[in-house]
Design a protein around this motif. Structure first.
Motif, short mmCIF file in Angstrom:
data_model
loop_
_atom_site.label_atom_id
_atom_site.label_comp_id
_atom_site.label_asym_id
_atom_site.label_seq_id
_atom_site.Cartn_x
_atom_site.Cartn_y
_atom_site.Cartn_z
N GLY A 36 5.83 71.86 -4.69
CA GLY A 36 5.23 72.25 -5.96
C GLY A 36 5.11 71.08 -6.91
N LEU A 37 6.17 70.28 -7.01
CA LEU A 37 6.13 69.09 -7.87
C LEU A 37 5.12 68.09 -7.36
CD1 LEU A 37 7.25 67.36 -10.18
CD2 LEU A 37 9.05 66.58 -8.60
N LEU A 38 5.11 67.88 -6.05
CA LEU A 38 4.15 66.94 -5.46
C LEU A 38 2.72 67.36 -5.73
CD1 LEU A 38 3.67 64.45 -3.69
CD2 LEU A 38 3.83 65.94 -1.68
N ARG A 39 2.46 68.65 -5.58
CA ARG A 39 1.10 69.14 -5.79
C ARG A 39 0.67 69.03 -7.25
NH1 ARG A 39 -2.45 73.99 -7.28
NH2 ARG A 39 -4.36 73.20 -6.39
N SER A 40 1.59 69.33 -8.17
CA SER A 40 1.25 69.24 -9.59
C SER A 40 0.91 67.82 -10.00
CB SER A 40 2.39 69.78 -10.45
OG SER A 40 3.54 68.95 -10.33
N MET A 41 1.59 66.85 -9.41
CA MET A 41 1.29 65.44 -9.71
C MET A 41 -0.07 65.04 -9.15
SD MET A 41 5.05 63.82 -8.95
CE MET A 41 4.48 62.15 -9.19
N ILE A 42 -0.34 65.44 -7.93
CA ILE A 42 -1.62 65.09 -7.31
C ILE A 42 -2.78 65.81 -7.99
CG2 ILE A 42 -2.95 65.24 -5.17
CD1 ILE A 42 -0.35 64.82 -3.65
N HIS A 43 -2.52 67.08 -8.35
CA HIS A 43 -3.60 67.91 -8.90
C HIS A 43 -4.18 67.33 -10.19
CE1 HIS A 43 -5.98 71.50 -9.15
NE2 HIS A 43 -5.53 71.76 -10.37
N LYS A 44 -3.34 66.65 -10.98
CA LYS A 44 -3.84 66.05 -12.22
C LYS A 44 -4.90 65.00 -11.95
CE LYS A 44 0.35 66.73 -15.00
NZ LYS A 44 1.45 66.07 -15.75
N HIS A 45 -4.75 64.30 -10.83
CA HIS A 45 -5.70 63.24 -10.50
C HIS A 45 -6.92 63.78 -9.75
CE1 HIS A 45 -2.97 60.04 -11.78
NE2 HIS A 45 -2.00 60.71 -11.18
N THR A 46 -6.76 64.91 -9.08
CA THR A 46 -7.87 65.41 -8.27
C THR A 46 -8.79 66.36 -9.02
OG1 THR A 46 -6.48 67.22 -7.44
CG2 THR A 46 -6.55 65.20 -6.14
N GLN A 47 -8.38 66.83 -10.21
CA GLN A 47 -9.24 67.78 -10.95
C GLN A 47 -10.60 67.19 -11.23
OE1 GLN A 47 -6.60 68.91 -14.26
NE2 GLN A 47 -6.77 71.02 -13.59
N ARG A 48 -10.65 65.92 -11.59
CA ARG A 48 -11.94 65.30 -11.92
C ARG A 48 -12.75 64.96 -10.67
NH1 ARG A 48 -11.24 59.77 -11.27
NH2 ARG A 48 -9.06 59.13 -11.02
N LEU A 49 -12.10 64.98 -9.50
CA LEU A 49 -12.80 64.68 -8.25
C LEU A 49 -13.28 65.94 -7.54
CD1 LEU A 49 -10.36 61.98 -6.85
CD2 LEU A 49 -12.49 61.58 -8.07
N ASP A 50 -12.75 67.10 -7.94
CA ASP A 50 -13.05 68.35 -7.27
C ASP A 50 -14.30 68.99 -7.85
OD1 ASP A 50 -12.86 70.50 -5.60
OD2 ASP A 50 -11.27 71.51 -6.72
N ARG A 51 -15.39 68.23 -7.86
CA ARG A 51 -16.63 68.71 -8.46
C ARG A 51 -17.83 68.19 -7.67
NH1 ARG A 51 -13.23 68.02 -12.86
NH2 ARG A 51 -13.31 69.66 -14.45
N TYR A 52 -18.92 68.94 -7.80
CA TYR A 52 -20.22 68.45 -7.35
C TYR A 52 -20.90 67.79 -8.55
CZ TYR A 52 -19.43 71.76 -3.50
OH TYR A 52 -18.91 72.45 -2.45
N ALA A 53 -21.78 66.83 -8.29
CA ALA A 53 -22.43 66.11 -9.38
C ALA A 53 -23.94 66.05 -9.16
CB ALA A 53 -21.87 64.70 -9.52
N CYS A 54 -24.69 66.20 -10.26
CA CYS A 54 -26.15 66.08 -10.21
C CYS A 54 -26.51 64.60 -10.07
CB CYS A 54 -26.76 66.67 -11.49
SG CYS A 54 -28.55 66.39 -11.65
N GLY A 55 -27.39 64.30 -9.13
CA GLY A 55 -27.83 62.93 -8.94
C GLY A 55 -28.83 62.46 -9.97
N HIS A 56 -29.33 63.40 -10.81
CA HIS A 56 -30.33 63.04 -11.81
C HIS A 56 -29.71 62.78 -13.18
CE1 HIS A 56 -33.64 63.91 -14.73
NE2 HIS A 56 -34.31 63.16 -13.89
N CYS A 57 -28.86 63.69 -13.64
CA CYS A 57 -28.28 63.55 -14.98
C CYS A 57 -26.77 63.37 -14.95
CB CYS A 57 -28.63 64.76 -15.85
SG CYS A 57 -27.79 66.30 -15.37
N TYR A 72 -21.46 74.67 -6.28
CA TYR A 72 -22.70 74.03 -5.90
C TYR A 72 -23.88 74.77 -6.52
CZ TYR A 72 -26.38 71.96 -3.07
OH TYR A 72 -27.52 71.32 -2.66
N TYR A 73 -24.83 74.02 -7.08
CA TYR A 73 -26.03 74.61 -7.69
C TYR A 73 -27.27 74.06 -6.99
CZ TYR A 73 -23.32 76.39 -11.66
OH TYR A 73 -22.42 77.06 -12.45
N TRP A 74 -28.21 74.94 -6.76
CA TRP A 74 -29.52 74.50 -6.26
C TRP A 74 -30.35 73.91 -7.39
CZ3 TRP A 74 -29.33 74.54 -1.20
CH2 TRP A 74 -28.55 75.48 -0.55
N GLN A 75 -30.13 74.38 -8.61
CA GLN A 75 -30.79 73.84 -9.80
C GLN A 75 -29.71 73.38 -10.77
OE1 GLN A 75 -32.79 76.59 -12.40
NE2 GLN A 75 -34.20 75.04 -13.20
N CYS A 76 -29.82 72.15 -11.23
CA CYS A 76 -28.80 71.60 -12.13
C CYS A 76 -28.80 72.35 -13.46
CB CYS A 76 -29.05 70.11 -12.37
SG CYS A 76 -27.93 69.39 -13.60
#
Length: 421
Positions: free
Chosen positions: A371-392, A399-403
């Motif tokens: 639990g402690l290990l996951r809480s430490m890692i999770h703080k760093h992975t929250q910003r990486l756990d996303r999809y991103a629009c290549g335009h804006c 996941y979105y078909w339209q941004c």
């Protein structure tokens, strides 16, 4: 060539005519310059000195003194719109339209500019009325393109499709998002309180036709297949659902993560869960993605237990190190292991002897605080756990078909940020 005496007469005459013409033009220029208000030259001076706010005030004064300066009104209205002063832009263009002596071309330009003001202000109903007013003019193509955007913003897919057809009747230009309009319509028909499966099937056929006419893309083809799989599932046709989802693995492997869980569920419903899991593991070997890793690990942990699941995870993370993958692994382990321990506590006491391994649901590393290990890692992975629009660059957890940020289609890659950075 012989000299002609009449040349002595014609040359001075031509010189005199040229002098008179230049004199006339110079006088006309001086008279026009004197007719211009001083505010006009002040505005030009402010522009040259990079003082746009004071220049606008000066040009507004010119427009008040001389209402006939239509070009200046148009320039001011366009400038107000670009600066975000929509109310002032609307007033300028409405004042032009209120003039009874305004020539027809200028009236059409003013109507178009006013519609653009309303669109920029988000007043979609009034913008639609404005663009429809210029449909039968030289601005009809621009108006139709704007109407497509309006209907798309309102999610009125029937009107958007109809407007695209009007646009295609006037000019042969591809509209790649047309397939998605049909897909949106099919999805709405299937998710309605009373689903209309026949109309949804027709919409999906139209989407496939649009894909063929406008040029196929992996995203549009995948979406049509996923919706056909959804249609088959709602009708209870599991074999067709499986076939459509499995097609994605071969035709658009980069989208495997999006179809992995429904494909695995479909195999389980057919009584072939092991076959489905094996298929996904083969797909992961060909093209590993975080979403696919997460589905496989969860399935292994639930069906075969902790040891095979962690063996797969160790091998996968060694080959493709990923903080986000480790975070997902710990999340599943904490949830699954906690449920196992809670269910078995009543049946057996923990073996706390030096050689004991604890309860069967204990983690593979005894004494480790996952639990402690996951809480430490999770703080760093929250910003990486996303999809991103290549335009804006708009980021989202799903996941979105339209941004949702810039409203462009097919700009999301089916990979998390950690995988593309």
């Amino acid at each position: 060539m012989d000299f002609e005496p009449w040349w002595l007469i014609i040359v001075p005459v031509l010189f005199g005519l040229g002098w008179l013409a230049a004199r006339f033009d110079f006088r006309q220029m001086l008279s026009e310059t004197r007719a211009l208000p001083d505010s006009y030259f002040k505005g030009l001076n402010f522009l040259l000195n990079e003082q746009p706010d004071r220049a606008i005030d000066a040009f507004v004064e010119v427009a008040k003194l001389d209402p006939e300066t239509t070009e200046l009104h148009f320039a001011l209205g366009s400038l107000f719109r670009r600066r975000g002063e929509i109310e002032r832009a609307i007033r300028v263009h409405q004042s032009l339209l209120s003039r009874g002596d305004l020539p027809l071309p200028d009236r059409e330009n003013a109507q178009l500019a006013l519609a653009q003001d309303f669109l920029k202000a988000g007043m979609l109903d009034r913008a639609e009325q404005g663009f429809r007013a210029v449909l039968q003019t030289r601005h009809d193509l621009e108006a139709l393109r704007a109407l497509v955007r309006i209907h798309e913003s309102e999610h009125d897919w029937d009107k958007a499709i109809d407007t695209v057809q009007q646009l295609r009747a006037r000019i042969d230009e591809p509209v790649p998002q047309l397939a998605h309009y049909h897909c949106e319509r099919a999805q709405a028909l299937m998710e309605a309180r009373t689903p209309d499966f026949d109309a949804a099937a027709q919409a999906l056929d139209a989407a496939e036709n649009a894909v063929r006419r406008n040029g196929s893309t992996p995203a549009s083809e995948t979406r049509v297949r996923m919706l056909r799989a959804r249609w088959a599932a709602l009708r209870g046709d599991l074999e067709s659902q499986r076939a459509h989802l499995q097609d994605v693995l071969s035709t658009a492997p980069e989208f495997s993560g999006l179809v992995a869980q429904p494909l695995l569920d479909c195999y389980a419903a057919l009584g072939r869960a092991a076959e489905g899991l094996s298929l996904l593991r083969e797909q992961y070997g060909r093209l590993p993605t975080l979403d696919l890793f997460n589905v496989i690990f969860r399935a292994l942990r639930a069906t075969e237990g902790a040891v095979p699941a962690w063996a797969f995870a160790r091998q996968a993370l060694r080959a493709h190190p990923s903080l986000l993958g480790l975070d997902r692994l710990l999340e599943v382990e904490l949830a699954q292991g906690g449920a196992e321990r809670a269910g078995r506590t009543a049946e057996a006491a923990p073996d706390v002897s030096p050689g004991g391994g604890g309860l069967p649901g204990e983690p593979l590393v005894p004494g480790a605080d996952l639990g402690l290990l996951r809480s430490m890692i999770h703080k760093h992975t929250q910003r990486l756990d996303r999809y991103a629009c290549g335009h804006c660059g708009f980021e989202a957890r799903r996941y979105y078909w339209q941004c949702p940020g810039c409203n462009t289609w097919e700009t999301y890659r089916p990979r998390r940020l950690e995988e593309i950075r």
